[in-house]
Design a protein around this motif. Structure first.
Motif, PDB file in Angstrom:
ATOM      1  N   THR A 129       0.839  -1.245   0.027  1.00 18.83           N
ATOM      2  CA  THR A 129       0.195   0.092   0.013  1.00 18.83           C
ATOM      3  C   THR A 129       0.860   1.416   0.121  1.00 18.83           C
ATOM      4  O   THR A 129       1.749   1.299   0.839  1.00 18.83           O
ATOM      5  N   PRO A 130       0.691   2.153  -1.068  1.00 19.77           N
ATOM      6  CA  PRO A 130       1.521   3.178  -0.973  1.00 19.77           C
ATOM      7  C   PRO A 130       1.256   4.445   0.088  1.00 19.77           C
ATOM      8  O   PRO A 130      -0.012   4.297   0.540  1.00 19.77           O
ATOM      9  N   HIS A 131       2.075   5.296   0.252  1.00 18.42           N
ATOM     10  CA  HIS A 131       1.916   6.390   1.075  1.00 18.42           C
ATOM     11  C   HIS A 131       1.822   7.701   0.216  1.00 18.42           C
ATOM     12  O   HIS A 131       2.736   7.745  -0.707  1.00 18.42           O
ATOM     13  N   VAL A 132       0.844   8.613   0.523  1.00 15.70           N
ATOM     14  CA  VAL A 132       0.831   9.601  -0.425  1.00 15.70           C
ATOM     15  C   VAL A 132       0.911  11.021   0.465  1.00 15.70           C
ATOM     16  O   VAL A 132       0.709  11.101   1.584  1.00 15.70           O
ATOM     17  N   SER A 133       1.948  11.789  -0.136  1.00 15.27           N
ATOM     18  CA  SER A 133       2.279  13.123   0.443  1.00 15.27           C
ATOM     19  C   SER A 133       2.144  14.333  -0.591  1.00 15.27           C
ATOM     20  O   SER A 133       1.726  14.046  -1.584  1.00 15.27           O
ATOM     21  N   TRP A 134       1.829  15.423   0.069  1.00 14.59           N
ATOM     22  CA  TRP A 134       1.656  16.671  -0.499  1.00 14.59           C
ATOM     23  C   TRP A 134       2.521  17.700  -0.392  1.00 14.59           C
ATOM     24  O   TRP A 134       3.096  17.919   0.366  1.00 14.59           O
ATOM     25  N   SER A 135       2.583  18.594  -1.540  1.00 13.76           N
ATOM     26  CA  SER A 135       3.650  19.810  -1.382  1.00 13.76           C
ATOM     27  C   SER A 135       2.728  21.008  -2.192  1.00 13.76           C
ATOM     28  O   SER A 135       1.905  20.846  -2.890  1.00 13.76           O
ATOM     29  N   LEU A 136       3.257  22.003  -2.170  1.00 12.47           N
ATOM     30  CA  LEU A 136       2.778  23.227  -2.500  1.00 12.47           C
ATOM     31  C   LEU A 136       4.129  23.898  -3.221  1.00 12.47           C
ATOM     32  O   LEU A 136       4.826  24.498  -2.442  1.00 12.47           O
ATOM     33  N   ASP A 137       3.986  23.996  -4.499  1.00 14.41           N
ATOM     34  CA  ASP A 137       5.156  24.622  -5.085  1.00 14.41           C
ATOM     35  C   ASP A 137       6.472  24.122  -4.763  1.00 14.41           C
ATOM     36  O   ASP A 137       7.631  24.847  -4.629  1.00 14.41           O
ATOM     37  N   GLY A 138       6.535  22.844  -4.506  1.00 18.02           N
ATOM     38  CA  GLY A 138       7.796  22.295  -4.042  1.00 18.02           C
ATOM     39  C   GLY A 138       8.180  22.185  -2.856  1.00 18.02           C
ATOM     40  O   GLY A 138       9.099  21.700  -2.302  1.00 18.02           O
ATOM     41  N   PHE A 139       7.186  22.918  -1.966  1.00 23.29           N
ATOM     42  CA  PHE A 139       7.502  22.926  -0.574  1.00 23.29           C
ATOM     43  C   PHE A 139       6.628  22.393   0.339  1.00 23.29           C
ATOM     44  O   PHE A 139       5.594  22.063  -0.307  1.00 23.29           O
ATOM     45  N   PRO A 172       6.461  31.962   2.722  1.00 19.01           N
ATOM     46  CA  PRO A 172       7.776  31.665   3.281  1.00 19.01           C
ATOM     47  C   PRO A 172       8.577  30.369   2.637  1.00 19.01           C
ATOM     48  O   PRO A 172       7.747  29.331   2.711  1.00 19.01           O
ATOM     49  N   MET A 173       9.677  30.442   2.503  1.00 16.22           N
ATOM     50  CA  MET A 173      10.500  29.339   1.913  1.00 16.22           C
ATOM     51  C   MET A 173      11.503  28.556   2.931  1.00 16.22           C
ATOM     52  O   MET A 173      12.188  29.357   3.817  1.00 16.22           O
ATOM     53  N   SER A 174      11.690  27.520   3.151  1.00 17.70           N
ATOM     54  CA  SER A 174      12.420  26.661   3.751  1.00 17.70           C
ATOM     55  C   SER A 174      14.105  26.765   3.263  1.00 17.70           C
ATOM     56  O   SER A 174      13.947  27.089   2.008  1.00 17.70           O
ATOM     57  N   VAL A 175      14.889  26.158   3.949  1.00 13.63           N
ATOM     58  CA  VAL A 175      16.233  26.183   3.485  1.00 13.63           C
ATOM     59  C   VAL A 175      16.101  25.070   2.230  1.00 13.63           C
ATOM     60  O   VAL A 175      15.582  24.114   2.018  1.00 13.63           O
ATOM     61  N   VAL A 176      16.867  25.623   0.981  1.00 18.29           N
ATOM     62  CA  VAL A 176      16.788  24.991  -0.100  1.00 18.29           C
ATOM     63  C   VAL A 176      18.376  24.186  -0.452  1.00 18.29           C
ATOM     64  O   VAL A 176      19.478  25.004  -0.323  1.00 18.29           O
ATOM     65  N   THR A 177      18.404  22.816  -0.384  1.00 21.73           N
ATOM     66  CA  THR A 177      19.618  22.362  -0.607  1.00 21.73           C
ATOM     67  C   THR A 177      20.082  21.937  -1.959  1.00 21.73           C
ATOM     68  O   THR A 177      19.073  21.497  -2.860  1.00 21.73           O
ATOM     69  N   ALA A 178      21.146  22.145  -2.589  1.00 20.95           N
ATOM     70  CA  ALA A 178      21.841  22.284  -3.694  1.00 20.95           C
ATOM     71  C   ALA A 178      23.115  21.350  -3.581  1.00 20.95           C
ATOM     72  O   ALA A 178      23.650  21.330  -2.462  1.00 20.95           O
ATOM     73  N   VAL A 179      23.506  20.775  -4.752  1.00 24.68           N
ATOM     74  CA  VAL A 179      24.571  19.775  -4.841  1.00 24.68           C
ATOM     75  C   VAL A 179      25.690  20.342  -5.703  1.00 24.68           C
ATOM     76  O   VAL A 179      25.285  20.686  -6.855  1.00 24.68           O
ATOM     77  N   ALA A 180      26.904  20.502  -5.380  1.00 24.91           N
ATOM     78  CA  ALA A 180      27.660  21.237  -6.215  1.00 24.91           C
ATOM     79  C   ALA A 180      28.011  20.482  -7.532  1.00 24.91           C
ATOM     80  O   ALA A 180      27.847  19.087  -7.476  1.00 24.91           O
ATOM     81  N   GLY A 181      27.926  20.836  -8.712  1.00 26.62           N
ATOM     82  CA  GLY A 181      28.359  20.355  -9.923  1.00 26.62           C
ATOM     83  C   GLY A 181      26.940  20.214 -10.398  1.00 26.62           C
ATOM     84  O   GLY A 181      26.858  19.768 -11.866  1.00 26.62           O
ATOM     85  N   GLU A 182      25.817  19.976  -9.880  1.00 31.28           N
ATOM     86  CA  GLU A 182      24.443  19.755 -10.494  1.00 31.28           C
ATOM     87  C   GLU A 182      23.720  20.921 -10.707  1.00 31.28           C
ATOM     88  O   GLU A 182      23.794  21.764 -10.659  1.00 31.28           O
TER      89      GLU A 182
END
Length: 327
Positions: free
Chosen positions: A54-64, A136-146
């Motif tokens: 059985t899957p788990h369903v999650s929600w987001s708004l504009d990626g947050f 309001p936006m939470s901290v956004v994590t990026a990976v160097a080189g990507e």
């Protein structure tokens, strides 16, 4: 894990395959649609997902993550047939509730997602109305080189303009930056020393009113995590007799290269045992060869594969029944 082994007087070969039963990736049986509304009414967004387990369903708004407000309630239950029914109920929708809502269904077999916009008009009056709004936006994590892509969580319909800025300068200011009309900021080949910091998105509505919010971009160094090796299962025949020729394969069927494969007998490298050889077919397949089986060859043989992540091993017992072969 199924293994097929073929032998003749000259040589032998083998192959392995894995069969997984019972699991199926999630499927969305029902999806909510895009809507454009005046402020005031209540809204319900619903997704129905099926899959095994059985899957788990999650929600987001504009990626947050969804805003933590009393007017917005998330519910989920398992319906008839095992499908998961998940919904977001918004009481007295406001301009600030607008944006791209997404539901994502996940289980161990995979994932699937659906996204649609809820647009709420901006007006000049009314307690449930309001101007353009950037959540309001939470901290956004990026990976160097990507590549980094950040959506501006702006609400209000229609919006006249969405802009991004950093240190008071409107983006883009370099060739690696691009800002799309829908408010998405994209930075290619992220650099830790140059791209980390605070970014501000500003939304302007048709009445000229503006609102802004700031996101902190945290850049992580790129560390590639190797996948541990996985070995095929091998088993020595139980009817091996003195004088017989033994030819057994050990194959690395999973994991990242480079990988090193070694053989031991009762903890001792087989190269030190008389009459035992190891032949390499390629980097991933080796053969343990005993041309003339004798009592000293009885014992536990272990094949070990090692890469940058970890080691994997498989052990099989070789027994000699003591009968001489007659030519």
């Amino acid at each position: 894990m199924y293994q097929c082994l073929a032998k003749n007087d000259e040589d032998s070969t083998q192959a392995a395959a894995q069969v997984d039963l019972g699991d199926s990736a999630p499927v969305l049986d029902y999806r909510f649609i895009s809507q454009t509304l005046q402020p005031g009414p209540s809204v319900s967004l619903k997704c129905i997902a099926s899959g095994a387990p059985t899957p788990h369903v999650s929600w987001s708004l504009d990626g947050f993550p969804l805003p933590q407000v009393d007017r917005l309630v998330v519910g989920q239950y398992v319906g008839v047939g095992g499908s998961v029914v998940s919904h977001v109920n918004i009481t007295g929708v406001r301009t600030e509730d607008g944006g791209a809502y997404a539901c994502t269904a996940v289980n161990r077999a995979g994932s699937t997602a659906h996204q649609a916009r809820l647009n709420v008009y901006v007006t000049n009056s009314g307690s449930s109305a309001g101007p353009a709004y950037v959540r309001p936006m939470s901290v956004v994590t990026a990976v160097a080189g990507e590549q980094l892509a950040v959506s501006c969580p702006a609400a209000g319909y229609p919006l006249a303009q969405l802009t991004w800025s950093r240190d008071g300068r409107t983006l883009p200011v370099t060739a690696r930056q691009k800002v799309y009309e829908n408010g998405t900021l994209v930075i290619t080949r992220v650099e830790k020393s140059r791209d980390g910091g605070s970014y501000t998105c500003t939304a302007q509505d048709k009445h000229g009113r503006t609102h802004s919010a700031t996101a902190t971009v945290q850049v992580l160094e790129c560390h590639v995590i190797a996948v541990p090796p996985k070995l095929s299962i091998f088993t020595f025949r139980r009817d091996l007799a003195l004088g017989e020729r033994v030819y057994e394969a050990c194959t690395v069927i999973g994991g990242d290269k480079p990988v090193q494969v070694t053989w031991t007998k009762d903890g001792v490298p087989v190269k030190s045992i008389e009459g035992v050889q190891v032949r390499n077919l390629d980097q991933l397949t080796t053969f343990l060869v005993i041309d003339h089986l004798s009592p000293r060859h009885a014992g536990n043989y272990t094949c070990t594969a090692t890469n940058d992540a970890a080691s994997a091993q498989h052990t099989s017992a070789l027994n000699v029944n003591g009968k001489l072969l007659v030519s």
